[in-house]
Design a protein around this motif. Structure first.
Motif, PDB file in Angstrom:
ATOM      1  N   ASP A  21      -9.656  -9.272 -10.313  1.00 49.34           N
ATOM      2  CA  ASP A  21     -10.514  -8.185 -10.806  1.00 49.34           C
ATOM      3  C   ASP A  21     -11.919  -8.715 -11.058  1.00 49.34           C
ATOM      4  OD1 ASP A  21      -9.670  -9.784 -12.974  1.00 49.34           O
ATOM      5  OD2 ASP A  21     -10.136  -8.179 -14.383  1.00 49.34           O
ATOM      6  N   ASP A  22     -12.794  -7.886 -11.619  1.00 50.28           N
ATOM      7  CA  ASP A  22     -14.199  -8.281 -11.742  1.00 50.28           C
ATOM      8  C   ASP A  22     -14.442  -9.401 -12.750  1.00 50.28           C
ATOM      9  OD1 ASP A  22     -13.934  -6.960 -14.172  1.00 50.28           O
ATOM     10  OD2 ASP A  22     -15.294  -5.323 -13.670  1.00 50.28           O
TER      11      ASP A  22
ATOM     12  N   LEU B 200      -3.801  -8.101  -8.389  1.00 50.70           N
ATOM     13  CA  LEU B 200      -4.206  -7.233  -9.494  1.00 50.70           C
ATOM     14  C   LEU B 200      -5.715  -7.130  -9.464  1.00 50.70           C
ATOM     15  CD1 LEU B 200      -3.666  -5.616 -12.071  1.00 50.70           C
ATOM     16  CD2 LEU B 200      -3.613  -7.780 -13.332  1.00 50.70           C
ATOM     17  N   VAL B 201      -6.209  -5.923  -9.172  1.00 47.19           N
ATOM     18  CA  VAL B 201      -7.634  -5.712  -8.961  1.00 47.19           C
ATOM     19  C   VAL B 201      -8.095  -4.533  -9.815  1.00 47.19           C
ATOM     20  CG1 VAL B 201      -7.507  -6.610  -6.608  1.00 47.19           C
ATOM     21  CG2 VAL B 201      -7.250  -4.152  -6.994  1.00 47.19           C
ATOM     22  N   ASP B 202      -9.400  -4.263  -9.756  1.00 44.02           N
ATOM     23  CA  ASP B 202      -9.917  -3.044 -10.370  1.00 44.02           C
ATOM     24  C   ASP B 202      -9.717  -1.880  -9.410  1.00 44.02           C
ATOM     25  OD1 ASP B 202     -10.948  -4.183 -12.813  1.00 44.02           O
ATOM     26  OD2 ASP B 202     -12.491  -5.124 -11.572  1.00 44.02           O
ATOM     27  N   GLU B 203      -9.642  -0.681  -9.955  1.00 46.37           N
ATOM     28  CA  GLU B 203      -9.323   0.487  -9.146  1.00 46.37           C
ATOM     29  C   GLU B 203     -10.316   0.697  -7.998  1.00 46.37           C
ATOM     30  OE1 GLU B 203      -6.995   4.504 -10.447  1.00 46.37           O
ATOM     31  OE2 GLU B 203      -8.721   3.870 -11.635  1.00 46.37           O
ATOM     32  N   ASP B 204     -11.573   0.355  -8.225  1.00 45.73           N
ATOM     33  CA  ASP B 204     -12.597   0.568  -7.195  1.00 45.73           C
ATOM     34  C   ASP B 204     -12.398  -0.322  -5.969  1.00 45.73           C
ATOM     35  OD1 ASP B 204     -13.746   2.459  -8.795  1.00 45.73           O
ATOM     36  OD2 ASP B 204     -15.354   1.160  -9.551  1.00 45.73           O
ATOM     37  N   ASP B 205     -11.596  -1.394  -6.108  1.00 44.67           N
ATOM     38  CA  ASP B 205     -11.413  -2.336  -5.001  1.00 44.67           C
ATOM     39  C   ASP B 205     -10.170  -2.062  -4.168  1.00 44.67           C
ATOM     40  OD1 ASP B 205     -13.692  -3.799  -5.459  1.00 44.67           O
ATOM     41  OD2 ASP B 205     -12.705  -5.355  -6.648  1.00 44.67           O
ATOM     42  N   VAL B 206      -9.372  -1.076  -4.536  1.00 47.22           N
ATOM     43  CA  VAL B 206      -8.095  -0.874  -3.852  1.00 47.22           C
ATOM     44  C   VAL B 206      -8.280  -0.656  -2.357  1.00 47.22           C
ATOM     45  CG1 VAL B 206      -6.061   0.605  -3.661  1.00 47.22           C
ATOM     46  CG2 VAL B 206      -6.942  -0.010  -5.926  1.00 47.22           C
ATOM     47  N   ALA B 207      -9.177   0.224  -1.970  1.00 43.03           N
ATOM     48  CA  ALA B 207      -9.379   0.522  -0.549  1.00 43.03           C
ATOM     49  C   ALA B 207      -9.823  -0.725   0.211  1.00 43.03           C
ATOM     50  CB  ALA B 207     -10.401   1.644  -0.386  1.00 43.03           C
ATOM     51  N   ARG B 208     -10.666  -1.541  -0.404  1.00 43.65           N
ATOM     52  CA  ARG B 208     -11.130  -2.757   0.264  1.00 43.65           C
ATOM     53  C   ARG B 208      -9.988  -3.763   0.441  1.00 43.65           C
ATOM     54  NH1 ARG B 208     -17.071  -4.418  -2.054  1.00 43.65           N
ATOM     55  NH2 ARG B 208     -16.211  -4.031  -4.120  1.00 43.65           N
ATOM     56  N   VAL B 209      -9.079  -3.804  -0.526  1.00 42.37           N
ATOM     57  CA  VAL B 209      -7.915  -4.679  -0.383  1.00 42.37           C
ATOM     58  C   VAL B 209      -7.061  -4.223   0.790  1.00 42.37           C
ATOM     59  CG1 VAL B 209      -5.806  -5.517  -1.470  1.00 42.37           C
ATOM     60  CG2 VAL B 209      -7.878  -5.271  -2.840  1.00 42.37           C
TER      61      VAL B 209
ATOM     62  N   ALA C 127      -3.659  -1.929  -9.856  1.00 41.94           N
ATOM     63  CA  ALA C 127      -5.060  -1.692 -10.212  1.00 41.94           C
ATOM     64  C   ALA C 127      -5.194  -1.429 -11.707  1.00 41.94           C
ATOM     65  CB  ALA C 127      -5.610  -0.509  -9.431  1.00 41.94           C
ATOM     66  N   PHE C 128      -6.142  -2.138 -12.318  1.00 42.02           N
ATOM     67  CA  PHE C 128      -6.503  -1.847 -13.698  1.00 42.02           C
ATOM     68  C   PHE C 128      -7.143  -0.477 -13.762  1.00 42.02           C
ATOM     69  CE2 PHE C 128      -6.843  -6.579 -14.545  1.00 42.02           C
ATOM     70  CZ  PHE C 128      -5.902  -6.595 -15.567  1.00 42.02           C
ATOM     71  N   ARG C 129      -6.755   0.312 -14.752  1.00 41.93           N
ATOM     72  CA  ARG C 129      -7.454   1.550 -15.037  1.00 41.93           C
ATOM     73  C   ARG C 129      -8.197   1.379 -16.348  1.00 41.93           C
ATOM     74  NH1 ARG C 129      -4.113   6.874 -13.080  1.00 41.93           N
ATOM     75  NH2 ARG C 129      -4.625   6.604 -10.879  1.00 41.93           N
ATOM     76  N   THR C 130      -9.508   1.411 -16.253  1.00 39.16           N
ATOM     77  CA  THR C 130     -10.333   1.219 -17.438  1.00 39.16           C
ATOM     78  C   THR C 130     -11.214   2.418 -17.719  1.00 39.16           C
ATOM     79  OG1 THR C 130     -12.032   0.143 -16.080  1.00 39.16           O
ATOM     80  CG2 THR C 130     -10.397  -1.272 -17.122  1.00 39.16           C
ATOM     81  N   ASP C 131     -11.118   3.451 -16.882  1.00 34.76           N
ATOM     82  CA  ASP C 131     -11.927   4.654 -17.080  1.00 34.76           C
ATOM     83  C   ASP C 131     -11.550   5.331 -18.394  1.00 34.76           C
ATOM     84  OD1 ASP C 131     -13.619   6.821 -15.238  1.00 34.76           O
ATOM     85  OD2 ASP C 131     -12.358   7.752 -16.780  1.00 34.76           O
TER      86      ASP C 131
END
Length: 400
Positions: free
Chosen positions: A10-11, A35-44, A54-58
């Motif tokens: 993640d970031d 385990l990544v941030d939600e914004d990176d899922v598509a790139r993974v 994916a971490f949800r931090t919103d």
């Protein structure tokens, strides 16, 4: 127990180039999750095929009042950007960004975990900063499919406590920073964590952690010698060569035999000969009817094997690993019938090709089957159990 390796990307580990390096190393090493941030899922998803948490931090997800809105938003998410699991706790109570409530019934993280988002699995992320966070992780485990615990100035005691208290309703994922720590996590209390979350930039540590996972799942077999009673030339039969997608070591082979209770060790063709080159990926395993042992402790008929199947590889000390079948070759060849007798008087038989390149381990060392004779002692795996469709069963079956 099936273990798994998660890699943290993640970031908090750096910019996208740093995160991508970890994800790529995870893909190449055979890790199970990133385990990544939600914004990176598509790139993974663009990088390769791996389970993505994916971490949800919103704020809309963390705040209880707006969970329904978050679930509605998730239904509109493009499939490529949709993770396999969501993890709650980052920038929340789990990582101490928000103070833990005295009464866990008022926890925003736990409330989020209780609200299912379609078929997505849920994970809880908890830094163990003290006994109260240990208790929080135990409570979260009741709601989470995965409970990720990361120790601060890590000691074994919190992990031991959680292993002892948490049941099978969740997978316990222990945070580690090296393969050595992963090994300890898998061995703690002899039960071990179900999985580890590795936080490391070192590709070697990622690869070695995956190796630790594999070793922790492997059997160690008690092999024994049996007396050779007879080696008889018989007619031709359909013989099976099993070619694996892995190179085998000189002391490795497969366990095969006509009788499931007694499987004979047959060496891989790693030895050079004056007539043919070595084939260190191949085991000339016997006739089509014979059993071969699989990594789950079951058996398959040699005739059933096909490309993509897994077979168990074993060395002469009984250490095991798995290998993928790349190709199976079936050809008519002249055969030997090898009859053996175990220490308790049980008679075991198998068919092996009449050829100098087929080697078996005897008390005197690696021996060509063409040199095998009555009175030799041959290595095998013996278990006094019957088999039905490859599974051990409690019933009487006569094999002869």
């Amino acid at each position: 127990m099936t273990r798994s390796v998660w890699v943290k990307a993640d970031d908090t580990v750096g910019d996208w180039d740093d995160r991508r390096a970890r994800i790529t190393a995870a893909l190449e090493s055979g890790a199970d999750w990133v385990l990544v941030d939600e914004d990176d899922v598509a790139r993974v998803r663009e990088l390769g095929d791996i389970n993505v948490a994916a971490f949800r931090t919103d704020g809309d997800v963390t705040l209880v009042d707006n969970i329904d809105d978050a679930e509605a938003d998730s239904e509109e998410t493009e499939p490529a950007a949709r993770p396999d699991a969501v993890v709650v706790g980052k920038e929340g109570e789990g990582d101490a960004t928000i103070d833990l409530p005295e009464d866990f019934s008022g926890s925003a993280d736990l409330s989020t975990l209780r609200r299912r988002d379609g078929d997505l699995e849920r994970g809880a992320y908890v830094r163990i900063l003290g006994q109260e966070y240990e208790q929080f992780a135990e409570t979260a485990a009741d709601e989470a499919d995965y409970t990720i615990v990361v120790g601060e100035d890590w000691t074994i005691i919190p992990l031991e406590n959680l292993i002892a208290r948490i049941g099978e309703e969740t997978d316990l994922v222990a945070g580690v920073t090296s393969a050595e720590e992963a090994k300890t996590a898998f061995e703690t209390l002899e039960i071990g964590a179900d999985s580890v979350l590795l936080d490391s930039d070192d590709p070697d540590q990622i690869r070695e952690t995956v190796e630790v996972r594999d070793e922790s799942e492997r059997e160690s077999l008690d092999l024994q010698y049996a007396d050779v009673l007879d080696v008889e030339q018989i007619g031709s039969a359909d013989r099976v060569c099993v070619d694996t997608g892995s190179l085998l070591e000189h002391d490795e082979g497969m366990l095969v035999g006509s009788m499931a209770r007694g499987l004979v060790f047959v060496h891989a063709e790693t030895a050079e000969s004056p007539y043919v080159a070595s084939r260190p990926f191949r085991v000339n395993a016997g006739a089509v009817h014979a059993y071969v042992r699989t990594p789950d402790g079951g058996t398959k008929y040699l005739s059933e094997l096909q490309s993509g199947d897994e077979v168990q590889i074993v060395d002469t000390a009984g250490n095991t690993r798995e290998a993928i079948v790349g190709r199976v070759k079936i050809e008519k060849r002249p055969m030997f019938r090898v009859a053996l007798e175990t220490d308790d008087g049980d008679r075991i038989e198998t068919l092996l090709q009449n050829a100098e390149t087929i080697k078996v381990p005897t008390r005197d060392g690696r021996t060509a089957v063409t040199d095998l004779e009555a009175g030799d002692e041959l290595l095998l795996y013996y278990e006094d159990t019957a088999r039905h469709f490859g599974e051990a069963v409690e019933e009487s079956i006569i094999e002869k």
